[in-house]
Design a protein around this motif. Structure first.
Motif, PDB file in Angstrom:
ATOM      1  N   VAL A 171      -2.033   7.411  -5.659  1.00 61.22           N
ATOM      2  CA  VAL A 171      -1.189   8.423  -5.040  1.00 61.22           C
ATOM      3  C   VAL A 171      -0.708   9.328  -6.180  1.00 61.22           C
ATOM      4  O   VAL A 171      -0.165   8.835  -7.170  1.00 61.22           O
ATOM      5  CB  VAL A 171       0.003   7.775  -4.299  1.00 61.22           C
ATOM      6  CG1 VAL A 171       0.960   8.828  -3.779  1.00 61.22           C
ATOM      7  CG2 VAL A 171      -0.499   6.888  -3.158  1.00 61.22           C
ATOM      8  N   SER A 194      -0.067   4.303  -0.144  1.00 61.28           N
ATOM      9  CA  SER A 194      -0.584   5.379   0.711  1.00 61.28           C
ATOM     10  C   SER A 194      -0.204   5.100   2.168  1.00 61.28           C
ATOM     11  O   SER A 194       0.151   6.014   2.916  1.00 61.28           O
ATOM     12  CB  SER A 194      -2.095   5.540   0.544  1.00 61.28           C
ATOM     13  OG  SER A 194      -2.761   4.354   0.865  1.00 61.28           O
ATOM     14  N   SER A 200       0.855  -1.197   0.000  1.00 61.54           N
ATOM     15  CA  SER A 200       0.000   0.000   0.000  1.00 61.54           C
ATOM     16  C   SER A 200       0.885   1.239   0.000  1.00 61.54           C
ATOM     17  O   SER A 200       1.509   1.579   1.016  1.00 61.54           O
ATOM     18  CB  SER A 200      -0.921   0.028   1.222  1.00 61.54           C
ATOM     19  OG  SER A 200      -1.553   1.294   1.285  1.00 61.54           O
ATOM     20  N   LYS A 227      -7.337   3.078  -5.714  1.00 62.30           N
ATOM     21  CA  LYS A 227      -6.868   4.214  -4.929  1.00 62.30           C
ATOM     22  C   LYS A 227      -5.575   4.653  -5.593  1.00 62.30           C
ATOM     23  O   LYS A 227      -4.810   3.787  -6.065  1.00 62.30           O
ATOM     24  CB  LYS A 227      -6.575   3.712  -3.523  1.00 62.30           C
ATOM     25  CG  LYS A 227      -6.568   4.761  -2.451  1.00 62.30           C
ATOM     26  CD  LYS A 227      -5.967   4.201  -1.193  1.00 62.30           C
ATOM     27  CE  LYS A 227      -6.946   4.103  -0.056  1.00 62.30           C
ATOM     28  NZ  LYS A 227      -6.247   3.760   1.205  1.00 62.30           N
ATOM     29  N   ASN A 239      -2.229   2.440  -5.926  1.00 60.29           N
ATOM     30  CA  ASN A 239      -1.876   2.259  -4.520  1.00 60.29           C
ATOM     31  C   ASN A 239      -1.294   0.876  -4.218  1.00 60.29           C
ATOM     32  O   ASN A 239      -0.360   0.741  -3.459  1.00 60.29           O
ATOM     33  CB  ASN A 239      -3.105   2.494  -3.645  1.00 60.29           C
ATOM     34  CG  ASN A 239      -2.767   2.384  -2.181  1.00 60.29           C
ATOM     35  OD1 ASN A 239      -1.903   3.108  -1.689  1.00 60.29           O
ATOM     36  ND2 ASN A 239      -3.413   1.469  -1.489  1.00 60.29           N
ATOM     37  N   THR A 286      -3.270  11.237  -1.628  1.00 58.89           N
ATOM     38  CA  THR A 286      -3.948   9.989  -1.983  1.00 58.89           C
ATOM     39  C   THR A 286      -5.397  10.311  -2.369  1.00 58.89           C
ATOM     40  O   THR A 286      -6.038  11.139  -1.715  1.00 58.89           O
ATOM     41  CB  THR A 286      -3.927   9.039  -0.771  1.00 58.89           C
ATOM     42  OG1 THR A 286      -2.564   8.782  -0.451  1.00 58.89           O
ATOM     43  CG2 THR A 286      -4.622   7.717  -1.075  1.00 58.89           C
TER      44      THR A 286
END
Ligand code: AMP
Ligand code: GLY
Length: 425
Positions: free
Chosen positions: A182, A106, A104, A180, A145, A124
């Motif tokens: 970044v 984030s 991950s 997700k 992510n 993020t």
């Protein structure tokens, strides 16, 4: 000792090779391994998938292995260490909680901020429109992510590319649970790989390396898993390594501890050293880098199992890590078309001739079939030479590469261009 290695890349062949050079290691088992691990004396492949935790656990118990070494990030992020430790096995590699450092981006960014680690500014997003609206400067870096097999990062030089990358990620290009992103400030400089061992109490850097991620010469074209590497890189001076130790590695470990994570394995910091000489973290990985490991293990003098066991048993502060003199250069030979589509099943010749040139040939995407070694992946082989100078090691690696043939074979001819002509002592 008997050691089980999980994985099937060049990294895992290099690990098996290095472990078997120690008189303490009598046998290595690889799941699933490749054509290279199949041909090592005292090494055996068992065809289990890297996410077959049940099968791997049963094998490790039945074979009474003393140590399990996890190569790739995928099983670590799925919790293989937690699963095997629960069965009483000794495992080198972080638990699922620790593997979030790579799984991950984030989460890793939050850790970096908490720890005060120098890194690019980032935000993020879980909403594509907000992500697009946030872009004020170009180039900009868009990162999926979660894990994306090295393909989840786009450096966009215009808005159209940035929007395409964002739409791709939110359309599920890297998985439906990978929605997700970044969005990160673009940094310039030299990229270096600083891999460190930790037992959860102490963290110690290995020789710093540099990789060549893009497929094309002069660092052009799409990113790959890595097309060649060398170590130790002169970009990291002893003074800079000291700063990386105190400003990156130690704060990372301290924060993991504060968050209740008992991390035993590798912390790999992908760093950008800016033109002002500042180290900035681009990413963390929770495992050894590939091909960096092929070059680094060729230089390691300390028996590898001593270091891995010391990490598992929280004795890392007590062991010495020593290196052979000289430098190592590794050139990757890939299947034509990689990192896009490529063919497999091509017969490889010239392996013995390459080794007779005084190089080590570690297999990545190969398997054995009817007594022949055939291609079975994108990155096929890594050819590593250790010599006194970078120029000698580069020349020796390419002399060996030129002995090897298979249909469609491709390698970059400029591996080591940043260090050509540099003599280290
Ligand atoms: P990562 O997986 O985060 O290391 O990203 C893959 C590659 O993208 C890196 O090896 C860099 O070449 C590039 N990259 C990632 N982040 C940045 C950044 N902030 N600035 C410039 N290049 C980056
Ligand atoms: N060679 C880059 C990596 O292992 O992630």
């Amino acid at each position: 000792m008997k050691v089980l290695i999980v994985g099937n890349g060049g990294r895992e062949h290099a690990l098996a090779w290095k472990l078997l050079r120690s008189p303490q290691v009598k046998q290595v088992i690889c799941t699933p391994g490749n054509g290279g691990t199949a041909s090592l004396i005292s090494c055996q492949n068992v065809p289990l998938a890297i996410d077959d935790f049940e099968g791997i656990g049963q094998l490790a118990l039945a074979e009474q292995v003393d140590l399990v070494v996890i190569g790739p990030e995928l099983p670590l992020s799925l919790g293989i260490t937690d699963h095997l430790q629960a069965q009483g096995l000794t495992v080198f590699g972080p638990t699922q909680a620790g593997a979030r450092l790579e799984a991950s981006k984030s989460w890793a960014k939050t850790l970096m901020h908490q720890a005060g680690i120098p890194t690019a500014q980032s935000t993020t997003f879980t909403d594509p429109s907000l992500a697009k609206a946030s872009i004020e400067t170009l180039p900009i870096v868009i990162k999926a992510n979660g894990l994306a097999a090295g393909k989840g990062v786009v450096v966009a030089s215009n808005l159209e590319e940035a929007h395409q990358a964002i739409d791709g990620i939110f359309s599920g290009e890297f998985g439906a649970d990978n929605l997700k992103i970044v969005v990160e400030e673009y940094l310039v400089g030299q990229e270096v790989s600083v891999l460190a061992l930790t037992d959860g109490l102490t963290i110690r850097a290995l020789v710093p390396a540099q990789d060549h991620k893009p497929i094309g010469e002069g660092d052009t074209g799409p990113n790959t898993g890595g097309m060649g590497a060398y170590a130790p890189t002169p970009v990291i001076t002893p003074e800079l390594m000291e700063r990386i130790q105190t400003q990156v590695l130690e704060p990372t470990l301290k924060t993991l501890q504060a968050w209740g994570i008992d991390y035993r394995g590798v912390i790999y910091a992908g760093l950008m050293v800016t033109p002002a000489g500042e180290p900035q973290v681009l990413e963390f990985n929770c495992r050894l880098g590939d091909p960096e490991t092929q070059a680094m293990l060729a230089l390691l003098a300390t028996p590898l199992e001593e270091l891995l066991l010391a990490c598992c048993e929280q004795r890392l502060a007590e062991v010495s890590i020593t290196w052979k003199p000289g430098v190592a250069v590794c050139v990757v030979i890939a299947s034509g078309g990689y990192p896009g589509t490529y063919q497999t099943g091509k017969v490889i010749t010239g392996l013995a001739q390459a080794e007779a040139q005084g190089a080590m040939v570690f297999h990545a995407g190969t398997k054995t079939h009817d007594g022949l070694v055939i291609t079975a992946g994108g990155r096929v082989l890594g050819v590593t030479a250790v010599r006194e100078t970078f120029d000698q090691a580069i020349a020796a690696a390419y002399d060996a590469v030129d002995c090897i043939q298979f249909e469609g074979a491709y390698c970059r001819r400029d591996i080591g261009f940043r260090v050509a002509g540099i003599v280290t002592s």
